[in-house]
Each structure stands twice: as C-alpha cells, then as structure tokens.
Design a protein around this motif. Structure first.
Motif, PDB file in Angstrom:
ATOM      1  N   SER A  47       0.676  -1.227  -0.020  1.00 44.84           N
ATOM      2  CA  SER A  47      -0.314  -0.039  -0.028  1.00 44.84           C
ATOM      3  C   SER A  47       0.729   1.331   0.030  1.00 44.84           C
ATOM      4  N   GLU A  48       2.099   1.138   0.551  1.00 37.86           N
ATOM      5  CA  GLU A  48       3.220   2.631   0.464  1.00 37.86           C
ATOM      6  C   GLU A  48       3.371   2.672  -0.865  1.00 37.86           C
ATOM      7  N   THR A  49       3.648   4.025  -1.034  1.00 38.30           N
ATOM      8  CA  THR A  49       3.785   4.808  -2.387  1.00 38.30           C
ATOM      9  C   THR A  49       4.807   5.860  -2.019  1.00 38.30           C
ATOM     10  N   GLY A  50       5.618   6.233  -2.921  1.00 41.45           N
ATOM     11  CA  GLY A  50       6.837   7.279  -2.866  1.00 41.45           C
ATOM     12  C   GLY A  50       8.063   6.467  -2.948  1.00 41.45           C
ATOM     13  N   PRO A  51       9.153   7.416  -3.199  1.00 41.46           N
ATOM     14  CA  PRO A  51      10.624   6.908  -3.548  1.00 41.46           C
ATOM     15  C   PRO A  51      11.307   6.405  -2.136  1.00 41.46           C
ATOM     16  N   ALA A  52      10.638   6.567  -1.080  1.00 34.87           N
ATOM     17  CA  ALA A  52      11.133   5.722   0.052  1.00 34.87           C
ATOM     18  C   ALA A  52      10.195   4.928   0.769  1.00 34.87           C
ATOM     19  N   LEU A  53      10.805   3.875   1.392  1.00 36.40           N
ATOM     20  CA  LEU A  53       9.965   2.747   1.847  1.00 36.40           C
ATOM     21  C   LEU A  53      10.322   2.753   3.426  1.00 36.40           C
ATOM     22  N   HIS A  54       9.767   3.093   4.420  1.00 31.15           N
ATOM     23  CA  HIS A  54      10.227   2.771   5.713  1.00 31.15           C
ATOM     24  C   HIS A  54       9.812   1.813   6.558  1.00 31.15           C
ATOM     25  N   LEU A  55      10.571   0.758   7.016  1.00 27.81           N
ATOM     26  CA  LEU A  55       9.888  -0.447   7.786  1.00 27.81           C
ATOM     27  C   LEU A  55      10.658  -0.204   9.081  1.00 27.81           C
ATOM     28  N   SER A  56       9.591  -0.558  10.173  1.00 20.07           N
ATOM     29  CA  SER A  56      10.246  -0.355  11.457  1.00 20.07           C
ATOM     30  C   SER A  56       9.426  -1.700  12.302  1.00 20.07           C
ATOM     31  N   CYS A  57      10.134  -1.738  13.446  1.00 17.26           N
ATOM     32  CA  CYS A  57       9.586  -2.752  14.336  1.00 17.26           C
ATOM     33  C   CYS A  57       9.563  -4.270  13.605  1.00 17.26           C
ATOM     34  N   LEU A  58      10.722  -4.568  12.948  1.00 18.75           N
ATOM     35  CA  LEU A  58      10.389  -5.655  11.940  1.00 18.75           C
ATOM     36  C   LEU A  58      10.291  -7.003  12.723  1.00 18.75           C
ATOM     37  N   THR A  59       9.613  -7.900  12.085  1.00 14.54           N
ATOM     38  CA  THR A  59       9.261  -9.172  12.500  1.00 14.54           C
ATOM     39  C   THR A  59       9.588  -9.933  11.206  1.00 14.54           C
ATOM     40  N   ASN A  60       9.384 -11.294  11.357  1.00 15.27           N
ATOM     41  CA  ASN A  60       9.611 -12.210  10.462  1.00 15.27           C
ATOM     42  C   ASN A  60       8.763 -12.073   9.354  1.00 15.27           C
ATOM     43  N   ASP A  61       7.559 -11.508   9.681  1.00 17.23           N
ATOM     44  CA  ASP A  61       6.769 -11.205   8.511  1.00 17.23           C
ATOM     45  C   ASP A  61       7.251 -10.276   7.368  1.00 17.23           C
ATOM     46  N   ASN A  62       8.049  -9.325   7.736  1.00 16.71           N
ATOM     47  CA  ASN A  62       8.573  -8.530   6.798  1.00 16.71           C
ATOM     48  C   ASN A  62       9.759  -8.899   6.021  1.00 16.71           C
ATOM     49  N   ALA A  63      10.056 -10.146   6.105  1.00 16.20           N
ATOM     50  CA  ALA A  63      11.133 -10.533   5.530  1.00 16.20           C
ATOM     51  C   ALA A  63      10.710 -10.897   4.073  1.00 16.20           C
ATOM     52  N   GLY A  64      11.306 -10.973   3.142  1.00 17.71           N
ATOM     53  CA  GLY A  64      11.009 -11.275   1.451  1.00 17.71           C
ATOM     54  C   GLY A  64      12.041 -10.337   0.643  1.00 17.71           C
ATOM     55  N   ASN A  65      11.717 -10.437  -0.765  1.00 22.60           N
ATOM     56  CA  ASN A  65      12.315  -9.548  -1.622  1.00 22.60           C
ATOM     57  C   ASN A  65      11.549  -8.581  -1.943  1.00 22.60           C
ATOM     58  N   TYR A  66      11.971  -7.271  -1.754  1.00 20.53           N
ATOM     59  CA  TYR A  66      11.350  -6.029  -2.097  1.00 20.53           C
ATOM     60  C   TYR A  66      11.961  -5.725  -3.567  1.00 20.53           C
ATOM     61  N   THR A  67      10.822  -5.158  -4.247  1.00 14.25           N
ATOM     62  CA  THR A  67      11.346  -4.310  -5.817  1.00 14.25           C
ATOM     63  C   THR A  67      10.265  -3.016  -5.778  1.00 14.25           C
ATOM     64  N   CYS A  68      11.029  -2.240  -6.531  1.00 17.71           N
ATOM     65  CA  CYS A  68      10.258  -1.001  -6.840  1.00 17.71           C
ATOM     66  C   CYS A  68      10.067  -0.899  -8.411  1.00 17.71           C
ATOM     67  N   SER A  69       9.042  -0.116  -8.532  1.00 16.82           N
ATOM     68  CA  SER A  69       8.562   0.069 -10.052  1.00 16.82           C
ATOM     69  C   SER A  69       8.044   1.638 -10.291  1.00 16.82           C
ATOM     70  N   LEU A  70       8.376   1.962 -11.291  1.00 19.05           N
ATOM     71  CA  LEU A  70       7.942   3.428 -11.756  1.00 19.05           C
ATOM     72  C   LEU A  70       6.754   3.220 -12.781  1.00 19.05           C
TER      73      LEU A  70
END
Length: 319
Positions: free
Chosen positions: A182-205
């Motif tokens: 759901s997040e948009t914009g040039p920067a993605l901030h992830l805090s209070c990380l858990t195992n659910d946040n693990a994975g492969n992140y990609t961005c697209s224009l």
C-alpha cells in the motif's frame, strides 16, 4: 534602422511582452527524467504584471513560443488536446503539468505559454523550457539504509528506489515477493521488523508492475533480548484501553445525568399540573357559595316583609 513589422512582432513575442518586462516569468526545472510507462509531474509556476487576467494557457513541445500552428499537448481553449497530458495548474500562478503513462515519443523540450486580456502583445512563453527524457527503467534499483540484508527483530530499515536519471515527483510502487504494497513514494520505511517483513522487495515506476527493479532481499533474525517496539506496543495498548474505559464512564455518567434530569422535569410538571387543577376547583367552589348566599337572602326578605295588601284582606274577613 527601419524594421519590417512582421519581424518586430516576432522579436516582441520572443522577448516577451513589451520587451522582457520583469513582471513576466515562467519557472520550471531545466531537465526532467521520466521512465517509460510511468506517470510524472512537471512543476511549473508563472507570474505577470498586476491588473491583467489570464485567458488562455498552453503547453507545447519543441517550439520556442508555442505559437500556432504548433501542435500543443495542452490548450485550455481546445478540449481535444492529448488526454495523457493533464494540466494541474490554474490561471493565477501554477502551471504544473502531469504526464500519464509516458512513451518514448514524449521525449521533447516542453514550454508553457499564457495569454492575458489586453492588447495582442499581452502574452508570454517561458523560452527556457524543460527538457524531458524518457528511459526504459532498466537502471531502477533498490538501495538500503543498512550495510547488509540481515536485520534483527524490532529493528528498522529504509529502502529507496533510485535511478541513473534524476527523476522528480514520480509515482513509485513497492512490492514484496511480487505482491503490491500500500505504501508509495521513493522511500519505503519499515520499523519494528518481524519475520513477516522478510522477503524480496522491488520497486517500479510503472503502475502495471511489469518493469521492476532487481529484488533486494530482507532477512529478519530473532533477537533474544527484549524488543523495544514490543514494549512500546504494550504501553500503547494499555494507554488506549485506559482512555476507552474513561470515555465509556463519561458516556455512562452523561446518560445517567440526562435520565435523572428528565425524571425531575417530569415530576415538576406533574406537581405543577396538580396545583393548577386544585386552583381551578377552588375557584369553582367559591363561585357556587356566592350564588347560594344571594338566593337565600332574597327568599328571607320576601317572607319577613309582607306587603300592606295582605293586612287589609285579613282585616276585612274579621268583620
């Protein structure tokens, strides 16, 4: 030196109204990088001398003054302009332009022109223009705020979508394991990380998600110590619970007070009505007593005061 009138008119148009009056100005960036298939916004502003009213605004590619018969990508007096070029500005100060789903052919130098009321020279074009380049998006990458891809539970990381082009105000879309976030914009901030946040992140224009960056893998490892974000979350839950309890008590008190007030008003109304009935009954009784006394008084007067005629009749009978 004598000058042809047509040549003079062209020079005036190139230089601006009345020969480069400082009150006339258009401001936009020198260059602008757009990724093919993306949506980008070109910031733009303009000024003109006071007392004038803007009647027409135009955006055109590859022409110094946007003069007819130049094809325009936007013309406020022509509703048939290219619908992929959306004018976000107004006729006061802003001349911002949005390009939707860019294609390679959109690469050009764009200029803004506005026309005001008054004589035929009250018009101005920002001759500097903004040079727009269109790339294929293959150089888009994800960069991380941490040195490696491993982060402890409770930690945080910021991912940034970058490109060799200095793109500006682009719509950036983020994905984890191929699923859109759901997040948009040039920067993605992830805090209070858990195992659910693990994975492969990609961005697209590109909103379709077909052209994405190379994946950046996030690994979240367990932290045996106490997680600060967990304790903060517990404190937050406790505070919210207390606030909810206080709000419920206040609402209950208001309902109880309102019910008591209604009951007191009802009792007072009943007492008042009863008093009114009693006063009316007392008034009716007093009226009847006065009538009876009057009738009784008249009756006694007739019996105790016989007239002279009766005495005369009695005396004649005796004789």
């Amino acid at each position: 030196m004598k000058m042809n009138p047509w040549t003079l008119s062209v020079l005036l148009l190139l230089a601006g109204p009345l020969g480069a009056d400082p009150g006339w100005h258009v401001e936009y960036p020198d260059s602008f990088c757009v990724v093919e298939g993306s949506t980008a916004t070109i910031p733009c502003s303009f000024t003109h001398p006071a007392g004038l009213r803007v009647e027409r605004v135009v955006w055109c590619p590859n022409h110094e003054i946007c003069q007819d018969p130049t094809p325009n990508v936007y013309d406020s007096s022509n509703v048939r302009a290219d619908s992929r070029f959306l004018y976000l500005g107004d006729r006061v100060r802003s001349c911002t332009l949005k390009i939707i789903k860019t294609v390679k052919q959109d690469a050009a130098t764009y200029r803004f022109r506005f026309e005001t009321n008054g004589n035929k020279y009250n018009k101005y074009t920002g001759r500097k223009g903004v040079r727009v380049t269109v790339t294929n998006g293959e150089d888009v990458k994800v960069r991380s705020s941490v040195a490696d891809n491993v982060v402890k539970e409770g930690g945080q990381v910021t991912l940034t979508c970058t490109s060799a082009s200095s793109f500006h105000q682009l719509d950036v879309h983020w994905y984890r394991n191929g699923h859109a976030l759901s997040e948009t914009g040039p920067a993605l901030h992830l805090s209070c990380l858990t195992n659910d946040n693990a994975g492969n992140y990609t961005c697209s224009l590109d909103s379709s998600g077909r052209k994405t960056s190379a994946p950046w893998s996030l690994v979240v490892v367990e932290d045996e110590g106490r997680h600060k974000c967990d304790s903060d979350r517990s404190v937050t839950v406790s505070v919210v619970s207390v606030l909810l309890a206080v709000i419920l008590l206040l609402l209950a008190g208001l309902v109880f007070a309102k019910r008591n007030r209604r009951h007191a008003q009802k009792k007072a109304s009943e007492v008042f009505q009863k008093q009114e009935v009693d006063r009316k009954q007392e008034a009716v009784g007093a009226s009847k007593e006065v009538s009876y006394a009057t009738v009784h008084f008249k009756s006694n007067s007739l019996r105790s005061a016989p007239g002279p005629e009766h005495e005369i009749v009695y005396s004649e009978v005796v004789r």
